[in-house]
Design a protein around this motif. Structure first.
Motif, PDB file in Angstrom:
ATOM      1  N   ASN A  45       0.813  -1.219   0.000  1.00 28.56           N
ATOM      2  CA  ASN A  45       0.000   0.000   0.000  1.00 28.56           C
ATOM      3  C   ASN A  45       0.850   1.274   0.000  1.00 28.56           C
ATOM      4  O   ASN A  45       0.691   2.145   0.837  1.00 28.56           O
ATOM      5  CB  ASN A  45      -0.974   0.001   1.183  1.00 28.56           C
ATOM      6  CG  ASN A  45      -2.087   1.024   0.983  1.00 28.56           C
ATOM      7  OD1 ASN A  45      -2.420   1.366  -0.145  1.00 28.56           O
ATOM      8  ND2 ASN A  45      -2.639   1.507   2.081  1.00 28.56           N
ATOM      9  N   GLN A  46       1.762   1.351  -0.967  1.00 32.08           N
ATOM     10  CA  GLN A  46       2.591   2.545  -1.147  1.00 32.08           C
ATOM     11  C   GLN A  46       2.358   3.093  -2.555  1.00 32.08           C
ATOM     12  O   GLN A  46       3.154   2.855  -3.453  1.00 32.08           O
ATOM     13  CB  GLN A  46       4.075   2.187  -0.982  1.00 32.08           C
ATOM     14  CG  GLN A  46       4.425   1.588   0.356  1.00 32.08           C
ATOM     15  CD  GLN A  46       5.883   1.166   0.374  1.00 32.08           C
ATOM     16  OE1 GLN A  46       6.774   1.992   0.276  1.00 32.08           O
ATOM     17  NE2 GLN A  46       6.113  -0.133   0.489  1.00 32.08           N
ATOM     18  N   PRO A  47       1.265   3.824  -2.762  1.00 29.29           N
ATOM     19  CA  PRO A  47       0.923   4.250  -4.122  1.00 29.29           C
ATOM     20  C   PRO A  47       2.012   5.080  -4.782  1.00 29.29           C
ATOM     21  O   PRO A  47       2.208   5.015  -5.986  1.00 29.29           O
ATOM     22  CB  PRO A  47      -0.357   5.063  -3.945  1.00 29.29           C
ATOM     23  CG  PRO A  47      -0.424   5.408  -2.498  1.00 29.29           C
ATOM     24  CD  PRO A  47       0.302   4.316  -1.778  1.00 29.29           C
ATOM     25  N   ARG A  48       2.749   5.829  -3.987  1.00 27.36           N
ATOM     26  CA  ARG A  48       3.775   6.681  -4.569  1.00 27.36           C
ATOM     27  C   ARG A  48       4.959   5.873  -5.101  1.00 27.36           C
ATOM     28  O   ARG A  48       5.659   6.322  -5.995  1.00 27.36           O
ATOM     29  CB  ARG A  48       4.246   7.703  -3.536  1.00 27.36           C
ATOM     30  CG  ARG A  48       5.189   8.714  -4.120  1.00 27.36           C
ATOM     31  CD  ARG A  48       5.393   9.873  -3.194  1.00 27.36           C
ATOM     32  NE  ARG A  48       6.388  10.771  -3.759  1.00 27.36           N
ATOM     33  CZ  ARG A  48       6.593  11.988  -3.372  1.00 27.36           C
ATOM     34  NH1 ARG A  48       5.868  12.486  -2.415  1.00 27.36           N
ATOM     35  NH2 ARG A  48       7.514  12.730  -3.931  1.00 27.36           N
ATOM     36  N   GLN A  49       5.185   4.693  -4.574  1.00 28.45           N
ATOM     37  CA  GLN A  49       6.262   3.843  -5.081  1.00 28.45           C
ATOM     38  C   GLN A  49       5.777   2.906  -6.188  1.00 28.45           C
ATOM     39  O   GLN A  49       6.590   2.226  -6.803  1.00 28.45           O
ATOM     40  CB  GLN A  49       6.838   2.988  -3.941  1.00 28.45           C
ATOM     41  CG  GLN A  49       8.043   3.604  -3.283  1.00 28.45           C
ATOM     42  CD  GLN A  49       7.648   4.578  -2.188  1.00 28.45           C
ATOM     43  OE1 GLN A  49       6.838   4.255  -1.337  1.00 28.45           O
ATOM     44  NE2 GLN A  49       8.223   5.748  -2.214  1.00 28.45           N
ATOM     45  N   ALA A  50       4.486   2.860  -6.410  1.00 24.90           N
ATOM     46  CA  ALA A  50       3.907   1.887  -7.338  1.00 24.90           C
ATOM     47  C   ALA A  50       4.084   2.330  -8.784  1.00 24.90           C
ATOM     48  O   ALA A  50       3.137   2.724  -9.456  1.00 24.90           O
ATOM     49  CB  ALA A  50       2.434   1.659  -7.002  1.00 24.90           C
ATOM     50  N   THR A  51       5.316   2.255  -9.259  1.00 28.57           N
ATOM     51  CA  THR A  51       5.626   2.627 -10.635  1.00 28.57           C
ATOM     52  C   THR A  51       6.595   1.622 -11.243  1.00 28.57           C
ATOM     53  O   THR A  51       7.713   1.464 -10.755  1.00 28.57           O
ATOM     54  CB  THR A  51       6.196   4.062 -10.737  1.00 28.57           C
ATOM     55  OG1 THR A  51       6.879   4.190 -11.984  1.00 28.57           O
ATOM     56  CG2 THR A  51       7.140   4.414  -9.604  1.00 28.57           C
ATOM     57  N   VAL A  52       6.140   0.954 -12.270  1.00 29.77           N
ATOM     58  CA  VAL A  52       7.012  -0.012 -12.942  1.00 29.77           C
ATOM     59  C   VAL A  52       8.210   0.701 -13.559  1.00 29.77           C
ATOM     60  O   VAL A  52       9.316   0.162 -13.599  1.00 29.77           O
ATOM     61  CB  VAL A  52       6.225  -0.855 -13.978  1.00 29.77           C
ATOM     62  CG1 VAL A  52       5.892  -0.062 -15.230  1.00 29.77           C
ATOM     63  CG2 VAL A  52       6.973  -2.134 -14.331  1.00 29.77           C
ATOM     64  N   LEU A  53       8.009   1.934 -14.007  1.00 28.63           N
ATOM     65  CA  LEU A  53       9.125   2.705 -14.559  1.00 28.63           C
ATOM     66  C   LEU A  53      10.175   2.988 -13.485  1.00 28.63           C
ATOM     67  O   LEU A  53      11.370   2.876 -13.736  1.00 28.63           O
ATOM     68  CB  LEU A  53       8.616   4.019 -15.162  1.00 28.63           C
ATOM     69  CG  LEU A  53       9.689   4.973 -15.694  1.00 28.63           C
ATOM     70  CD1 LEU A  53      10.578   4.297 -16.732  1.00 28.63           C
ATOM     71  CD2 LEU A  53       9.037   6.226 -16.266  1.00 28.63           C
ATOM     72  N   GLY A  54       9.729   3.315 -12.290  1.00 28.87           N
ATOM     73  CA  GLY A  54      10.661   3.546 -11.191  1.00 28.87           C
ATOM     74  C   GLY A  54      11.468   2.307 -10.863  1.00 28.87           C
ATOM     75  O   GLY A  54      12.677   2.380 -10.619  1.00 28.87           O
ATOM     76  N   VAL A  55      10.816   1.152 -10.867  1.00 26.19           N
ATOM     77  CA  VAL A  55      11.521  -0.108 -10.590  1.00 26.19           C
ATOM     78  C   VAL A  55      12.548  -0.381 -11.689  1.00 26.19           C
ATOM     79  O   VAL A  55      13.704  -0.707 -11.408  1.00 26.19           O
ATOM     80  CB  VAL A  55      10.519  -1.283 -10.461  1.00 26.19           C
ATOM     81  CG1 VAL A  55      11.263  -2.612 -10.359  1.00 26.19           C
ATOM     82  CG2 VAL A  55       9.600  -1.086  -9.256  1.00 26.19           C
ATOM     83  N   LEU A  56      12.142  -0.214 -12.938  1.00 30.71           N
ATOM     84  CA  LEU A  56      13.048  -0.471 -14.061  1.00 30.71           C
ATOM     85  C   LEU A  56      14.247   0.481 -14.065  1.00 30.71           C
ATOM     86  O   LEU A  56      15.379   0.070 -14.315  1.00 30.71           O
ATOM     87  CB  LEU A  56      12.292  -0.337 -15.389  1.00 30.71           C
ATOM     88  CG  LEU A  56      11.312  -1.461 -15.724  1.00 30.71           C
ATOM     89  CD1 LEU A  56      10.356  -1.028 -16.824  1.00 30.71           C
ATOM     90  CD2 LEU A  56      12.067  -2.729 -16.130  1.00 30.71           C
TER      91      LEU A  56
END
Length: 198
Positions: A45-56
């Motif tokens: 439940n961390q919407p601000r971290q929920a980015t596939v681009l950020g992970v990549l």
């Protein structure tokens, strides 16, 4: 985050990943790893971290945001925008669903006549474009920007999800060199910035 915005977040990330693979910007095996990590982030439940681009880009380090911005300029004909120091007009802020902005990593930043100016780090996701095109009656002028640019802009709007940085920004690229942007609160769009150098 509402169930609707959570569903939007899932679609936006899934279709962005597919777009990155389709445009040969990432490999399918890297996307699969990023998707696994994304599901862990969403479960916490961390919407601000929920980015596939950020992970990549920042965890797996298999793509740079500059590469995507360059691609948007060269193949999609988009301009780039630097929102630092820009205060959006009240009309743009009024009724803005910041959770939808976090879910799509996109934010409307100005309006001129019937045109809405939209900054996005997720332009390559058809789900993102479709969502915002349904929200506004007139045409949308799209601009590319970075995750950090969107996050900082939402911080200034007082977003409730803005308690934590999306990804480490030490050494993280900015969208482009800072453009001179008006510090006034008038409804003057920020100046598009030059394409990142290769």
């Amino acid at each position: 985050m509402s169930p609707e915005n959570r569903s939007l977040l899932m679609r936006a990330n899934r279709l962005l990943g597919a777009g990155l693979v389709e445009h040969n910007l990432v490999k399918i095996e890297d996307l699969e790893k990023a998707n696994e990590r994304l599901l862990e982030i969403i479960a916490s439940n961390q919407p601000r971290q929920a980015t596939v681009l950020g992970v990549l880009a920042y965890e797996l380090k298999v793509i740079r945001e500059e590469d995507i911005l360059q691609h948007l300029v060269e193949t999609e004909g988009l301009g780039l925008v630097d929102l630092r120091g820009y205060e959006p007009p009240d009309d743009t802020k009024k009724g803005l669903d910041t959770d939808a902005c976090w879910a799509t990593w996109s934010v409307p930043f100005d309006q001129e006549e019937d045109f809405t100016f939209m900054a996005s780090a997720y332009y390559l996701s058809p789900a993102v474009r479709t969502y915002w095109e349904k929200r506004f009656e007139g045409p949308i002028l799209w601009f590319g920007t970075t995750l950090e640019g969107i996050a900082e802009h939402l911080d200034r709007l007082g977003s409730p999800s803005s308690s934590k940085a999306p990804f480490p920004t030490a050494g993280a690229p900015a969208a482009a060199p800072a453009a001179p942007i008006s510090q006034s609160t008038q409804s003057t769009p920020p100046m598009p910035v030059a394409a990142p150098s290769a």
